[in-house]
Design a protein around this motif. Structure first.
Motif, mmCIF file in Angstrom:
data_model
loop_
_atom_site.group_PDB
_atom_site.id
_atom_site.type_symbol
_atom_site.label_atom_id
_atom_site.label_comp_id
_atom_site.label_asym_id
_atom_site.label_seq_id
_atom_site.Cartn_x
_atom_site.Cartn_y
_atom_site.Cartn_z
ATOM 1 N N ILE A 56 16.656 15.209 11.740
ATOM 2 C CA ILE A 56 15.482 14.529 11.176
ATOM 3 C C ILE A 56 14.195 15.218 11.631
ATOM 4 O O ILE A 56 13.278 15.415 10.848
ATOM 5 C CB ILE A 56 15.491 13.036 11.579
ATOM 6 C CG1 ILE A 56 16.582 12.303 10.784
ATOM 7 C CG2 ILE A 56 14.139 12.387 11.337
ATOM 8 C CD1 ILE A 56 16.877 10.909 11.272
ATOM 9 N N LYS A 57 14.159 15.621 12.910
ATOM 10 C CA LYS A 57 12.954 16.269 13.433
ATOM 11 C C LYS A 57 12.598 17.521 12.638
ATOM 12 O O LYS A 57 11.429 17.861 12.490
ATOM 13 C CB LYS A 57 13.147 16.623 14.915
ATOM 14 C CG LYS A 57 12.765 15.489 15.849
ATOM 15 C CD LYS A 57 12.537 15.972 17.267
ATOM 16 C CE LYS A 57 13.824 16.378 17.939
ATOM 17 N NZ LYS A 57 13.759 16.450 19.392
ATOM 18 N N VAL A 58 13.632 18.201 12.137
ATOM 19 C CA VAL A 58 13.372 19.412 11.361
ATOM 20 C C VAL A 58 13.114 19.084 9.895
ATOM 21 O O VAL A 58 12.175 19.596 9.279
ATOM 22 C CB VAL A 58 14.579 20.378 11.462
ATOM 23 C CG1 VAL A 58 14.360 21.589 10.582
ATOM 24 C CG2 VAL A 58 14.774 20.793 12.897
ATOM 25 N N SER A 59 13.942 18.177 9.325
ATOM 26 C CA SER A 59 13.901 18.018 7.879
ATOM 27 C C SER A 59 12.748 17.146 7.399
ATOM 28 O O SER A 59 12.217 17.368 6.316
ATOM 29 C CB SER A 59 15.239 17.489 7.366
ATOM 30 O OG SER A 59 15.559 16.283 7.991
ATOM 31 N N VAL A 60 12.326 16.143 8.200
ATOM 32 C CA VAL A 60 11.271 15.248 7.731
ATOM 33 C C VAL A 60 9.923 15.963 7.532
ATOM 34 O O VAL A 60 9.320 15.838 6.464
ATOM 35 C CB VAL A 60 11.157 14.001 8.633
ATOM 36 C CG1 VAL A 60 9.822 13.307 8.466
ATOM 37 C CG2 VAL A 60 12.290 13.030 8.293
ATOM 38 N N LEU A 99 15.923 24.479 -0.702
ATOM 39 C CA LEU A 99 15.993 25.585 0.244
ATOM 40 C C LEU A 99 15.199 25.326 1.524
ATOM 41 O O LEU A 99 15.633 25.713 2.605
ATOM 42 C CB LEU A 99 15.478 26.867 -0.426
ATOM 43 C CG LEU A 99 16.359 27.374 -1.574
ATOM 44 C CD1 LEU A 99 15.698 28.555 -2.265
ATOM 45 C CD2 LEU A 99 17.722 27.791 -1.045
ATOM 46 N N VAL A 100 14.039 24.670 1.379
ATOM 47 C CA VAL A 100 13.178 24.500 2.559
ATOM 48 C C VAL A 100 13.858 23.588 3.578
ATOM 49 O O VAL A 100 14.044 23.958 4.744
ATOM 50 C CB VAL A 100 11.809 23.936 2.146
ATOM 51 C CG1 VAL A 100 10.897 23.834 3.346
ATOM 52 C CG2 VAL A 100 11.164 24.819 1.082
ATOM 53 N N VAL A 101 14.270 22.391 3.117
ATOM 54 C CA VAL A 101 14.861 21.430 4.045
ATOM 55 C C VAL A 101 16.204 21.929 4.570
ATOM 56 O O VAL A 101 16.470 21.918 5.774
ATOM 57 C CB VAL A 101 15.004 20.045 3.379
ATOM 58 C CG1 VAL A 101 15.800 19.106 4.256
ATOM 59 C CG2 VAL A 101 13.630 19.453 3.096
ATOM 60 N N GLU A 102 17.059 22.437 3.660
ATOM 61 C CA GLU A 102 18.387 22.881 4.118
ATOM 62 C C GLU A 102 18.299 24.128 4.990
ATOM 63 O O GLU A 102 19.108 24.314 5.897
ATOM 64 C CB GLU A 102 19.316 23.120 2.915
ATOM 65 C CG GLU A 102 19.729 21.805 2.270
ATOM 66 C CD GLU A 102 20.816 21.953 1.221
ATOM 67 O OE1 GLU A 102 21.328 20.927 0.783
ATOM 68 O OE2 GLU A 102 21.147 23.094 0.833
ATOM 69 N N PHE A 155 14.795 24.764 -6.287
ATOM 70 C CA PHE A 155 14.637 25.516 -5.036
ATOM 71 C C PHE A 155 13.882 24.693 -3.994
ATOM 72 O O PHE A 155 14.240 24.655 -2.831
ATOM 73 C CB PHE A 155 13.860 26.815 -5.277
ATOM 74 C CG PHE A 155 14.648 27.858 -6.034
ATOM 75 C CD1 PHE A 155 16.021 27.748 -6.184
ATOM 76 C CD2 PHE A 155 14.013 28.958 -6.587
ATOM 77 C CE1 PHE A 155 16.742 28.696 -6.877
ATOM 78 C CE2 PHE A 155 14.727 29.922 -7.279
ATOM 79 C CZ PHE A 155 16.100 29.786 -7.429
ATOM 80 N N LEU A 156 12.780 24.048 -4.439
ATOM 81 C CA LEU A 156 11.933 23.355 -3.476
ATOM 82 C C LEU A 156 12.400 21.929 -3.230
ATOM 83 O O LEU A 156 12.314 21.431 -2.110
ATOM 84 C CB LEU A 156 10.482 23.339 -3.961
ATOM 85 C CG LEU A 156 9.824 24.718 -4.036
ATOM 86 C CD1 LEU A 156 8.420 24.607 -4.578
ATOM 87 C CD2 LEU A 156 9.798 25.379 -2.658
ATOM 88 N N LEU A 157 12.874 21.241 -4.283
ATOM 89 C CA LEU A 157 13.260 19.842 -4.106
ATOM 90 C C LEU A 157 14.773 19.738 -4.158
ATOM 91 O O LEU A 157 15.455 20.131 -3.242
ATOM 92 C CB LEU A 157 12.595 18.972 -5.171
ATOM 93 C CG LEU A 157 11.059 19.030 -5.126
ATOM 94 C CD1 LEU A 157 10.468 18.516 -6.414
ATOM 95 C CD2 LEU A 157 10.551 18.232 -3.937
#
Lengths: 170, 144
Positions: free
Chosen positions: A36-40, A117-120, A83-85
């Motif tokens: 969560i700390k990374v993905s949020v 891509l960003v979150v993963e 890609f982004l969402l």
């Protein structure tokens, strides 16, 4: 078989079930916190970016290259959304375009490989793997898969046409 | 500004809740089951396949979790196992490469079949590419 590994596993003391459940709950919770700390923050950043003209701009830049994969230029906007969402955002863009079955399959293949891509990418980094390199790999692999499917689908159509009208009859 | 920020934060909260609700039961289930003999036997079964793409049985659980559930939820198990077993960087990268190409296959394929895509073609190309690419990479990047 791998002798050292099997014996090491056998020597590990097996905790009782309540201990295992406790371990699982706390490990699961702390792993979630780590992700969560990374993905949020990344999720919030991408959601805010969506409101800017950036996505439209990116779509316009990529529209001319979509033909390489046998896709109309408008699908570039769906790809930027994927890609982004995520793919649900991409599908919302795709549905009004009235794509052929090949084009839908092509989008599904390429977006399946490269989406969110960003979150993963952030999540992959937390596992200790090289998140950035892997994200770049996903984009390259998606393009390779797109070219491959276009080729295979073309061959399939030629074969199907040939099977429908054998040379002797035409 | 607030009307943009608010939905973003609400979405972030929803994402966090979803991650906790999926990862906590998954990791707990994994902790409870991983000592069962069935687990070890399943490991023996998949080991020859895993070796073909340069992975050991230690990577089996995170790999299959990722293939079926996807990267975000699979990462819960991947992080846990990487800590426990001390997966080397090479194996983490190979597993990442496989999952980059082929993950969350059920959900991904189904939503495109719903709008008229060809499911077997999507699945076939992804799985084939994942096996070929990871297998090739495993032969390029030799174990230390």
């Amino acid at each position: 078989m791998n002798e050292t590994e099997t014996s090491a596993a056998a020597e590990e003391p097996i905790p009782d079930i309540p201990t295992r459940i406790r371990t699982g709950l706390s490990a699961g919770f702390w792993t979630s916190v780590k992700i969560i700390k990374v993905s949020v923050p990344l999720y919030v950043a991408v959601t805010l970016l969506k409101e800017t003209p950036f996505i439209d701009l990116l779509g316009k830049v990529f529209a001319p290259v979509m033909g390489i994969f046998g896709l109309p230029g408008e699908t570039a906007f769906a790809f930027v959304a994927a890609f982004l969402l995520n793919m649900y955002a991409a599908i919302a863009v795709m549905v009004p375009l009235n794509l052929t079955p090949f084009q839908v399959t092509q989008c599904g293949l390429m977006m399946g490989i490269a989406h969110n891509l960003v979150v993963e990418g952030g999540v992959l980094s937390t596992t200790g793997a090289r998140g950035g390199v892997l994200t770049l790999c996903r984009l390259v692999i998606a393009c390779a898969a797109g070219l491959l499917l276009r080729g295979l689908w073309g061959l399939w159509e030629i074969a199907a046409a040939w099977a429908m009208s054998p040379p002797g009859l035409s | 500004m607030m009307d943009i920020l608010f939905p973003a934060l609400l979405g972030a909260l929803e994402l966090s809740a979803k991650l906790i609700l999926i990862i906590v039961p998954l990791v707990t289930l994994f902790e409870v089951l991983r000592h069962l003999p069935v687990f070890r036997r399943a490991g023996n079964l998949v080991e020859p396949m895993m070796r073909g793409v340069g992975l050991t049985r230690d990577a089996a659980v995170p790999l299959f979790t990722g293939i079926f559930l996807g990267i975000a939820y699979g990462a819960g198990i991947i992080i846990r196992v990487a800590q426990q077993k001390g997966l080397p960087a090479r194996e983490l990268f190979l597993m990442g490469l496989f999952l980059a190409t082929c993950h969350s296959v059920i959900e991904d394929v189904l939503i495109f079949v719903v709008i008229g895509g060809n499911g077997p073609a999507i699945l076939g190309v992804r799985l084939g590419l994942a096996v070929v690419l990871t297998g090739l990479m495993a032969r390029v990047w030799k174990p230390a």
